[in-house]
Design a protein around this motif. Structure first.
Motif, PDB file in Angstrom:
ATOM      1  N   GLU A 242       0.872  -1.285  -0.114  1.00 12.03           N
ATOM      2  CA  GLU A 242      -0.187   0.008  -0.042  1.00 12.03           C
ATOM      3  C   GLU A 242       1.032   1.170   0.048  1.00 12.03           C
ATOM      4  OE1 GLU A 242      -0.506  -2.553   1.804  1.00 12.03           O
ATOM      5  OE2 GLU A 242      -2.556  -3.232   1.681  1.00 12.03           O
ATOM      6  N   ALA A 243       1.754   1.209   0.857  1.00 13.71           N
ATOM      7  CA  ALA A 243       2.829   2.212   0.895  1.00 13.71           C
ATOM      8  C   ALA A 243       3.554   2.555  -0.555  1.00 13.71           C
ATOM      9  CB  ALA A 243       3.998   2.038   1.918  1.00 13.71           C
ATOM     10  N   ARG A 244       3.894   1.628  -1.126  1.00 15.21           N
ATOM     11  CA  ARG A 244       4.580   1.668  -2.353  1.00 15.21           C
ATOM     12  C   ARG A 244       3.653   2.350  -3.427  1.00 15.21           C
ATOM     13  NH1 ARG A 244      10.381   1.938  -1.880  1.00 15.21           N
ATOM     14  NH2 ARG A 244      11.091  -0.192  -0.690  1.00 15.21           N
ATOM     15  N   LEU A 245       2.512   1.807  -3.537  1.00 12.97           N
ATOM     16  CA  LEU A 245       1.433   2.161  -4.332  1.00 12.97           C
ATOM     17  C   LEU A 245       0.952   3.667  -4.152  1.00 12.97           C
ATOM     18  CD1 LEU A 245      -1.183   1.541  -6.467  1.00 12.97           C
ATOM     19  CD2 LEU A 245      -2.559   1.039  -4.586  1.00 12.97           C
ATOM     20  N   SER A 246       1.014   4.184  -2.776  1.00 14.06           N
ATOM     21  CA  SER A 246       0.615   5.291  -2.459  1.00 14.06           C
ATOM     22  C   SER A 246       1.762   6.357  -3.022  1.00 14.06           C
ATOM     23  CB  SER A 246       0.588   5.595  -0.860  1.00 14.06           C
ATOM     24  OG  SER A 246      -0.445   4.857  -0.572  1.00 14.06           O
ATOM     25  N   TYR A 247       2.915   5.983  -2.893  1.00 10.20           N
ATOM     26  CA  TYR A 247       4.084   6.682  -3.466  1.00 10.20           C
ATOM     27  C   TYR A 247       3.838   7.043  -5.058  1.00 10.20           C
ATOM     28  CZ  TYR A 247       8.783   8.458  -4.277  1.00 10.20           C
ATOM     29  OH  TYR A 247       9.974   9.125  -4.643  1.00 10.20           O
ATOM     30  N   GLU A 248       3.491   5.942  -5.705  1.00 11.14           N
ATOM     31  CA  GLU A 248       3.460   5.954  -7.224  1.00 11.14           C
ATOM     32  C   GLU A 248       2.082   6.928  -7.312  1.00 11.14           C
ATOM     33  OE1 GLU A 248       3.484   2.552  -9.763  1.00 11.14           O
ATOM     34  OE2 GLU A 248       4.008   1.580  -8.202  1.00 11.14           O
ATOM     35  N   LEU A 249       1.052   7.030  -6.684  1.00 14.79           N
ATOM     36  CA  LEU A 249      -0.266   7.867  -6.921  1.00 14.79           C
ATOM     37  C   LEU A 249       0.053   9.078  -6.647  1.00 14.79           C
ATOM     38  CD1 LEU A 249      -2.911   5.416  -5.191  1.00 14.79           C
ATOM     39  CD2 LEU A 249      -2.784   5.810  -7.583  1.00 14.79           C
ATOM     40  N   ALA A 250       0.862   9.290  -5.670  1.00 12.29           N
ATOM     41  CA  ALA A 250       1.236  10.745  -5.352  1.00 12.29           C
ATOM     42  C   ALA A 250       2.393  11.499  -6.073  1.00 12.29           C
ATOM     43  CB  ALA A 250       1.854  10.912  -3.630  1.00 12.29           C
ATOM     44  N   THR A 251       3.032  10.669  -6.832  1.00 12.38           N
ATOM     45  CA  THR A 251       3.838  11.213  -7.823  1.00 12.38           C
ATOM     46  C   THR A 251       3.270  11.919  -8.851  1.00 12.38           C
ATOM     47  OG1 THR A 251       5.594   9.363  -7.052  1.00 12.38           O
ATOM     48  CG2 THR A 251       6.030  10.697  -9.118  1.00 12.38           C
ATOM     49  N   ILE A 252       3.866  13.154  -9.126  1.00 14.65           N
ATOM     50  CA  ILE A 252       3.240  14.001 -10.275  1.00 14.65           C
ATOM     51  C   ILE A 252       4.306  13.447 -11.512  1.00 14.65           C
ATOM     52  CG2 ILE A 252       3.225  16.074 -11.230  1.00 14.65           C
ATOM     53  CD1 ILE A 252       2.651  17.371  -8.472  1.00 14.65           C
ATOM     54  N   LYS A 253       3.614  13.206 -12.591  1.00 12.21           N
ATOM     55  CA  LYS A 253       4.516  12.570 -13.828  1.00 12.21           C
ATOM     56  C   LYS A 253       4.906  13.848 -14.639  1.00 12.21           C
ATOM     57  CE  LYS A 253       2.857   9.686 -17.752  1.00 12.21           C
ATOM     58  NZ  LYS A 253       3.691   8.673 -17.564  1.00 12.21           N
ATOM     59  N   THR A 254       6.228  13.701 -14.913  1.00  7.99           N
ATOM     60  CA  THR A 254       6.613  14.871 -15.607  1.00  7.99           C
ATOM     61  C   THR A 254       7.392  14.492 -16.978  1.00  7.99           C
ATOM     62  OG1 THR A 254       8.871  13.978 -14.529  1.00  7.99           O
ATOM     63  CG2 THR A 254       7.760  15.588 -13.318  1.00  7.99           C
ATOM     64  N   ASP A 255       6.644  13.361 -17.304  1.00 10.23           N
ATOM     65  CA  ASP A 255       7.060  12.985 -18.852  1.00 10.23           C
ATOM     66  C   ASP A 255       5.870  12.711 -19.873  1.00 10.23           C
ATOM     67  OD1 ASP A 255       6.072  10.960 -17.610  1.00 10.23           O
ATOM     68  OD2 ASP A 255       7.555   9.406 -18.396  1.00 10.23           O
ATOM     69  N   VAL A 256       4.826  13.677 -19.410  1.00 12.21           N
ATOM     70  CA  VAL A 256       3.718  13.503 -20.547  1.00 12.21           C
ATOM     71  C   VAL A 256       3.841  13.938 -21.688  1.00 12.21           C
ATOM     72  CG1 VAL A 256       1.222  14.146 -20.671  1.00 12.21           C
ATOM     73  CG2 VAL A 256       2.194  13.915 -18.449  1.00 12.21           C
ATOM     74  N   GLU A 257       3.428  13.016 -22.625  1.00 11.49           N
ATOM     75  CA  GLU A 257       3.308  13.474 -24.111  1.00 11.49           C
ATOM     76  C   GLU A 257       2.486  14.663 -24.516  1.00 11.49           C
ATOM     77  OE1 GLU A 257       3.235  10.138 -27.144  1.00 11.49           O
ATOM     78  OE2 GLU A 257       4.447   8.955 -25.788  1.00 11.49           O
ATOM     79  N   LEU A 258       3.454  15.637 -25.083  1.00  5.63           N
ATOM     80  CA  LEU A 258       2.537  17.030 -25.226  1.00  5.63           C
ATOM     81  C   LEU A 258       2.801  17.558 -26.626  1.00  5.63           C
ATOM     82  CD1 LEU A 258       3.234  18.901 -22.175  1.00  5.63           C
ATOM     83  CD2 LEU A 258       1.256  17.521 -22.252  1.00  5.63           C
ATOM     84  N   GLU A 259       1.657  17.996 -27.201  1.00  6.72           N
ATOM     85  CA  GLU A 259       1.714  18.462 -28.642  1.00  6.72           C
ATOM     86  C   GLU A 259       2.504  19.877 -28.593  1.00  6.72           C
ATOM     87  OE1 GLU A 259      -1.874  18.278 -30.618  1.00  6.72           O
ATOM     88  OE2 GLU A 259      -1.963  15.985 -30.331  1.00  6.72           O
ATOM     89  N   ILE A 260       2.328  20.255 -27.336  1.00  6.18           N
ATOM     90  CA  ILE A 260       3.087  21.648 -27.422  1.00  6.18           C
ATOM     91  C   ILE A 260       4.184  21.753 -26.234  1.00  6.18           C
ATOM     92  CG2 ILE A 260       1.715  22.242 -25.215  1.00  6.18           C
ATOM     93  CD1 ILE A 260       1.209  25.169 -26.723  1.00  6.18           C
ATOM     94  N   THR A 261       5.232  22.444 -26.493  1.00  6.49           N
ATOM     95  CA  THR A 261       6.421  22.667 -25.293  1.00  6.49           C
ATOM     96  C   THR A 261       6.255  23.980 -24.653  1.00  6.49           C
ATOM     97  OG1 THR A 261       7.662  23.591 -27.173  1.00  6.49           O
ATOM     98  CG2 THR A 261       7.817  21.187 -26.916  1.00  6.49           C
TER      99      THR A 261
END
Length: 914
Positions: A242-261
């Protein structure tokens, strides 16, 4: 506050602000009843950021609809969140439109959250050493802070850089994810570790380190000194998944594929036309005014031409007799003239004319200055000569004139012995009749709403506050366009509003038969004024001061200490902390309220609130009337001259200011004493004629209830008759308490009172109050039917009408907020009665005034209108004849299915006559 780099890239967490703005006051709606508070809150924040930081790059990021990758990781993610309220959902689309119209990039990516998009853009930018300012109220974002990324919460005005994060959380940005994972999040349904809160999480992170270090050697946790540390290693091991899952859920993703920079997030030029439409729709008037002003300024010629030539478009400033005579000829042949005066004061008794303006077709207007006296002012036409030329035109009843609040201009002209006659239209009154609640009815507001035009404001040319100039001190370069525009816009508003009114015969009739003819009547009443006994008022002030001193001492005795009775903060401390009185209601900031209705409720059980209510009432009476009225006596007449306002109340009732005659209390001795000071001159008496129970009679007419119609037609005491019916008691055996209860029911129903409201008023259980109301509707079924059909009509049409066709718009009748909707339903029931009563007394005033004019005598003048009452000053020898005639005119002012009854009294003062 931490220093923010110049010109940062601003990334706005739109979803965070949207929810926070929705739940924060003010909870705004437009005139259609549509909620606008969340839109206002978010746009206000965006404008503030732009004004403060003047960025060249900025984006607003929102969550997209649907699930995200976190739901795939953990099906219960955010499962506890309730569905978005309807009142919030319908604000999203217009908010997005406004953001785009402001020229701001708007981003919403399916499958991820706004946080992830912000995280990705922030990482891109910071890797290029571009400074980023993330505007959010979300603590999760602290994990993104680094030397190039800073957070700002505009709602609390706090800034978090790396040092700020450490000061706030006790750990650096690199441990925020661990912190969030250990604690979990009930709102987002992130599990975390059982029983771990802020203090425990912080103790572990500060003592050992992040999640990986904790799991490298969980037994070390037992050596820490926080409460529960001995059992924590077992808890960590048992809940690692649960703790490891919570860590993943709380982590903000910084590699989203975007069409704009990040470097493409440039702010575009705002779409002014689109903003004007959206701000109009939302009714954000201040912002609308700004945008229209910006648009007009880009179109306007910056050069001011010679004063004697055209000063703006087709606006002329007339300085010689030749040009004046050309304009006078145009005015004499025009079918309709828009006319306005510029003066030295808003007080019509003191105002002096500085200039006049007129317009005969849209876009073509002129200003004639006659008394600008600033240094180096050019020579102007002489005031008396100009007014003498205009007098025949202004006094011609066949010459049609339109103005904005022409009653004021009529007063000002009367100061120069000119009797303005041809009042054909008034744009302020047209707007009021068309929609009394849709907007304020001043010219600037109307120009914005109906013409999409921002007027030159008085403050723009005169300044603000104590240093504000009077019109005679303003240079003609500024004064002429301002004054000519007033006449031009008045004509344009009339054309627009008259076109709308003409589509509805009933509204047109209210305008032409009630409101327009009332203008000269009110003007005459105001000119007549009322005589007051200043010595009597001075004595009353002294008596009230003595009583206030007594009340202060009594309050100190009850409280056990001295305090300022007028200080809200000190009152809160005394009432709710020292005396432990129950907190009935809180202010928007969460403090115990000491408002009037709170004191009223507390006064039922406690002595100090009751005493405070008496103190407040007396203090207000003293400052508003006994002290102030003597200062309001006009030097010219020795009398007090109020101002009646036709375009203020929603229902058609008149209001008055300077002084406010409607608010003098009559239910206590001190209030009645103030009325004693309204006296008649020697040889005259005061006569007061008052409609008796007019709203109840209108209720009988509207509901066509047989019981009510019979009671009024037979001249019964309506409250006694109601008590007899409701309590099943013979008429002659009705007790005074039964009559009192029946009176509360009768008047309560007029105002849409609920059983709960009735129970509070009568101090009886709610069930008993409901029983009374059920019995009432059983005996008077027509009333219940009227109430139900009126509510249905209001919900279907969005308005209700008086008997004569006056319309009251009800923008909140379909509001999703139950309390707001119920208030609109109560207004729907009451407005036709209150509005009809207003129409009837206005008809009566017009007819009484006509009779007085036909008398062509000084035997009687009308001096006041207050609620359902007309007050006169009558020669002693004429009293009997006047009383009979006035009662007859007022009773015949309208034909209802029940007789109108007018009671008239005579005395040396208003109190004796009432």
């Amino acid at each position: 506050m931490s220093k923010i780099a110049d010109n940062p890239l601003i990334l706005v967490d739109g979803s965070s602000y949207l929810f926070r703005a929705f739940h924060a006051p003010p909870h705004l709606t437009n005139s259609k009843g549509e909620p606008t508070g969340a839109i206002y809150g978010v746009v206000n924040m965006l404008r503030s950021l732009i004004n403060k930081f003047k960025p060249t790059q900025m984006a607003v990021i929102f969550d997209a609809k649907g699930k995200t990758f976190r739901n795939d990781m953990y099906a219960e993610y955010k499962a506890n969140r309730p569905p978005m309220p309807d009142d919030l959902r319908i604000q999203i689309e217009p908010l997005h439109k406004i953001i785009k119209a402001l020229g701001l990039p708007l981003i919403s990516i399916e499958g991820v959250e706004a946080d992830d998009v912000i995280g990705t853009l922030a990482k891109q930018a910071s890797e290029q050493k571009r400074h980023v300012l993330i505007s959010t109220g979300d603590k999760d974002m602290a994990q993104l802070v680094n030397p190039h990324v800073t957070l700002i919460n505009t709602m609390t005005d706090t800034v978090l850089d790396e040092e700020g994060v450490k000061n706030k959380f006790g750990i650096g940005p690199e441990l925020i994810i661990d912190y969030l994972a250990l604690m979990g999040d009930k709102v987002d349904n992130i599990p975390g570790l059982p029983g771990v809160g802020e203090k425990t999480a912080l103790a572990m992170l500060q003592g050992i380190g992040g999640m990986d270090k904790l799991y490298e050697n969980p037994e070390k946790v037992s050596e820490l000194s926080f409460r529960g540390s001995k059992s924590m290693p077992t808890k960590l091991i048992d809940n690692e998944k649960e703790a490891r899952l919570s860590y993943e859920l709380a982590t903000i993703k910084t590699d989203v594929e975007l069409e704009i920079t990040f470097d493409q997030l440039n702010i575009d030029t705002p779409d002014q036309a689109q903003l004007i439409e959206l701000y109009k729709e939302m009714e954000f008037k201040r912002w609308l005014s700004e945008v229209i002003g910006q648009e007009q300024s880009t179109q306007a010629d910056s050069e001011v031409e010679e004063i004697a030539e055209k000063v703006e478009g087709n606006y002329s400033c007339i300085l010689d007799k030749t040009e004046f005579n050309l304009w006078l000829a145009k005015l004499q042949s025009a079918e309709l003239i828009a006319f306005d005066t510029e003066t030295t004061s808003l007080n019509y008794m003191q105002a002096e004319i500085v200039g006049v303006s007129f317009c005969i077709k849209p876009g073509e207007a002129a200003y004639v200055p006659v008394a600008h006296d600033y240094d180096d002012a050019p020579e102007q036409l002489e005031r008396n000569w100009v007014l003498a030329q205009l007098k025949p035109l202004l006094e011609d009843p066949d010459k049609a004139i339109v103005g904005q609040n022409l009653k004021y201009d009529k007063h000002v002209l009367a100061n120069y012995n000119i009797n303005l006659q041809g009042i054909a239209h008034d744009s302020m009154i047209e707007s009021y009749v068309y929609n009394s609640v849709g907007t304020r009815h001043d010219m600037d507001s109307l120009a914005l709403k109906y013409l999409g035009h921002k007027n030159i404001s008085f403050e723009e040319i005169a300044g603000k506050g104590a240093k504000q100039l009077t019109f005679n001190q303003i240079s003609l370069e500024q004064a002429a366009p301002y004054a000519a525009e007033d006449a031009d816009i008045t004509l344009q508003l009339h054309n627009k509003l008259w076109n709308e009114l003409s589509k509805d015969e009933k509204l047109k009739t209210v305008y032409q038969e009630i409101e327009l003819p009332l203008i000269p009547v009110l003007s005459q009443i105001e000119q007549n004024g009322v005589l007051i006994d200043i010595h009597q008022l001075s004595k009353q002030s002294q008596d009230i001061l003595l009583r206030l001193d007594e009340l202060e001492k009594e309050a100190y005795d009850i409280a056990g200490e001295e305090f300022n009775l007028s200080s809200t903060k000190q009152l809160q401390a005394i009432l709710f902390e020292k005396l432990n009185h129950p907190i009935i209601k809180k202010t928007p900031k969460g403090a115990p309220s000491t408002a009037e209705e709170v004191l009223q409720e507390l006064a039922l059980d406690f002595p100090l609130p009751k005493l405070l209510m008496e103190y407040r009432g007396l203090a207000k009476l003293k400052s508003t009337y006994t002290d102030k009225l003597p200062l309001m006596v006009a030097n010219k007449t020795g009398r007090v001259h109020t101002s009646y306002h036709q375009a203020v109340t929603a229902t058609g009732r008149l209001s008055s200011t300077d002084p406010n005659l409607q608010n003098i209390p009559i239910r206590n001795e001190e209030g009645r004493k103030v009325r004693k000071a309204f006296v008649a001159r020697e040889g005259y008496k005061i006569m007061a004629a008052d409609y008796s129970q007019i709203e109840l009679r209108i209720m009988a007419h509207l509901s066509a209830d047989k019981g009510l119609l019979t009671a009024f037609s037979e001249g019964q005491d309506i409250h006694r008759a109601t008590a007899s019916e409701v309590f099943d008691t013979p008429l002659e055996e009705v007790s005074s308490e039964q009559r009192r209860n029946a009176k509360a029911i009768n008047f309560g129903l007029i105002y849409g009172m609920s059983a709960f409201g009735l129970s509070r008023q009568l101090s009886i259980p709610r069930g008993e109050a409901q029983k009374y109301m059920d019995l009432y509707f059983e005996r008077y079924p027509g009333v219940l039917e009227y109430m139900e059909t009126t509510r249905e009509f209001a919900e279907e049409h969005g308005y209700v009408e008086t008997i004569f066709g006056r319309r009251l718009q009800l923008p909140d009748i379909k509001a999703r907020n139950g309390a707001i909707r119920k208030a609109a339903q109560r207004a729907a029931i009451n407005a036709p009665m209150q509005g009809t009563a207003a129409d009837i007394i206005k008809y009566a005033m017009i007819k009484v005034d006509k009779w007085i004019k036909e008398l062509n005598s000084s035997d009687i003048i009308m001096i006041m209108q207050v609620h359902d009452e007309l007050v006169f000053e009558v020669k002693e020898s004429f009293v009997d004849e006047a009383q009979t005639k006035i009662q007859q005119i007022m009773q015949d002012a309208a034909k209802l299915d029940v007789p109108l009854l007018v009671e008239a009294g005579v005395g040396d003062n208003w109190d004796e006559a009432h």
